[in-house]
Design an enzyme around this catalytic site. Structure first.
Site, short mmCIF file in Angstrom:
data_model
loop_
_atom_site.label_atom_id
_atom_site.label_comp_id
_atom_site.label_asym_id
_atom_site.label_seq_id
_atom_site.Cartn_x
_atom_site.Cartn_y
_atom_site.Cartn_z
N ASP A 45 -6.59 16.94 37.57
CA ASP A 45 -5.90 17.32 36.33
C ASP A 45 -6.18 16.31 35.23
O ASP A 45 -5.42 15.38 35.02
CB ASP A 45 -4.40 17.43 36.60
CG ASP A 45 -3.64 18.13 35.50
OD1 ASP A 45 -4.27 18.69 34.59
OD2 ASP A 45 -2.41 18.09 35.53
N HIS B 298 -1.39 15.83 39.95
CA HIS B 298 -0.28 14.87 39.87
C HIS B 298 0.04 14.24 41.23
O HIS B 298 0.94 13.38 41.30
CB HIS B 298 0.99 15.51 39.31
CG HIS B 298 0.83 16.10 37.94
ND1 HIS B 298 1.90 16.61 37.23
CD2 HIS B 298 -0.25 16.25 37.14
CE1 HIS B 298 1.48 17.06 36.05
NE2 HIS B 298 0.17 16.86 35.99
N GLU C 256 -1.32 16.19 26.66
CA GLU C 256 -0.94 17.46 27.25
C GLU C 256 0.19 17.29 28.24
O GLU C 256 0.99 18.21 28.45
CB GLU C 256 -2.16 18.09 27.95
CG GLU C 256 -1.94 19.52 28.43
CD GLU C 256 -1.37 19.63 29.85
OE1 GLU C 256 -0.95 20.73 30.23
OE2 GLU C 256 -1.33 18.60 30.57
N GLU D 111 -8.26 23.79 32.99
CA GLU D 111 -7.24 23.44 33.98
C GLU D 111 -7.75 23.72 35.40
O GLU D 111 -8.59 24.60 35.60
CB GLU D 111 -5.96 24.25 33.73
CG GLU D 111 -5.19 23.85 32.50
CD GLU D 111 -4.40 22.55 32.68
OE1 GLU D 111 -4.39 22.01 33.81
OE2 GLU D 111 -3.80 22.10 31.70
N ASP E 165 -5.66 13.19 28.90
CA ASP E 165 -4.61 12.31 29.41
C ASP E 165 -4.26 12.68 30.84
O ASP E 165 -4.59 13.78 31.33
CB ASP E 165 -3.37 12.36 28.52
CG ASP E 165 -2.73 13.74 28.47
OD1 ASP E 165 -3.48 14.74 28.43
OD2 ASP E 165 -1.48 13.83 28.45
#
Length: 360
Positions: free
Chosen positions: A100, A333, A130, A159, A72
């Site tokens: 990410d 993000h 997540e 990650e 996600d």
């Protein structure tokens, strides 16, 4: 949507899965394609748990490794479809999820399909939710419904780490510190008791606080204690009877969750303290021989992970775990999220060398 081509390069596969929008709560279509692609690989045994896909080898190896990545992303902001771009001579793939963490997922998918005879048995996990609440997190759900699927000698979470190893992670605590007062008309303030004024000592404690640098198993974790919000007041002509300072404490994995809570209560003794979020950290996980072999194969110098990640779930189960994936976490993000192409291929090279025993 066309099926995923696991014979494509890890760069092209990254672009393909990034262009399949999968903001949290909408992972289903991508999970469908991952399940379909994994089930077509003869050496994998595949199961599905909601929108979490688990693919395992069963070669009877002496050790088992979990390699996991979430599928996600955070919400879009005009950053799909992806595109290639070059900035200051560096080639990037730009777009939501590239950092990410779909580049890491793409590397994992490609290696899962290609490595039929890895040196250890592997449990590949591609999980949902997540980026949202603990209750929805696919790994969390799996740990409750099928904990045997997380059993391993070592775990790797994809990650973003610039394709360098980051061991363990800091713990994370959020607390609300409140002061109480008495409402009154602001024209007669002496009748009341101003709760916002009474919060000044809380801010003084935070401003004077000196966060620690803590060495844990050879890695130095930086702690932090900060106000991240403050609320209070009813109207422009009323003395407030309540003020709340919202604080965030990032603590080294040498300190347990309970010890972190005790530290906050000690710091703010005499104030009303409510813990609203708490997650223990994870030690580096680099002292096990299998982890040391991984470090030798990948190369470089391991670093600490300052933020909290799902490696902590494995740590709670007694499984040493590290973070290792393409992309700079600073760009996670971000609206201009982008991953250097070289980091995707570097990550694939490192994992492949370790899993095939071909590292020089």
């Amino acid at each position: 949507m066309p099926p995923l081509d696991l014979t494509a390069s890890s760069i092209d596969l990254t672009r393909a899965i990034c262009d399949i929008e999968s903001v949290s709560d909408r992972e289903g279509p991508l999970a469908d394609l991952i399940e379909e692609a994994a089930r077509a690989v003869p050496h994998l045994t595949v199961s599905r748990h909601g929108d979490t896909i688990v693919a395992r080898t069963t070669l009877g190896r002496e050790q088992r490794v979990v390699i996991a990545g979430h599928i996600d992303t955070v919400p879009l902001n005009n950053n799909l479809p992806t595109r290639f771009e070059t900035i200051d001579g560096v080639d990037y793939l730009w777009g939501r999820g590239t950092v990410d963490m779909k580049a890491g997922v793409a590397v994992q998918l490609k290696l899962a399909a290609e490595l039929a005879e890895p040196v250890a048995d592997i449990t590949w996990i591609w999980y949902d939710h997540e980026e949202v609440s603990e209750a929805k997190n696919g790994l969390n759900r799996l740990s409750q419904s099928n904990p045997e699927l997380l059993a391993a000698d070592f775990a790797i979470l994809g990650e973003p780490t610039r394709s360098e190893i980051e061991g363990g992670c800091n713990g994370n605590l959020r607390a609300e510190i409140r002061t109480r007062g008495l409402r009154a008309h602001s024209a007669r303030a002496w009748v009341g008791d101003n709760a916002i004024h009474k919060a000044a000592p809380i801010l003084d404690i935070l401003a004077a606080y000196e966060p620690r640098n803590v060495e844990v198993d050879g890695l130095v974790y930086r702690e932090g204690l900060n106000a991240v919000g403050i609320t209070g007041g009813i109207a422009g002509n009323i003395i407030p009877d309540e003020c709340m300072v919202h604080i965030n404490y990032r603590f080294a994995p040498s300190r347990s969750a309970e010890e972190a809570v005790a530290h906050i209560h000690e710091l703010f003794s005499g104030f009303e303290v409510e813990i609203v979020d708490l997650a223990a950290g994870a030690r580096p996980g680099l002292d096990a021989p299998i982890a040391q072999h991984f470090v030798a194969a990948v190369g470089g110098t391991p670093m600490p992970k300052y933020g909290w990640t799902d490696v902590a779930r494995f740590s709670r189960l007694g499984v040493p775990a590290v973070n290792y994936g393409p992309g700079d976490p600073i760009k996670a993000h971000a609206d201009d999220e982008r991953v250097p192409l070289a980091q995707i291929t570097d990550c694939e090279r490192g994992l492949r060398a370790w899993l095939t025993g071909s590292a020089s």
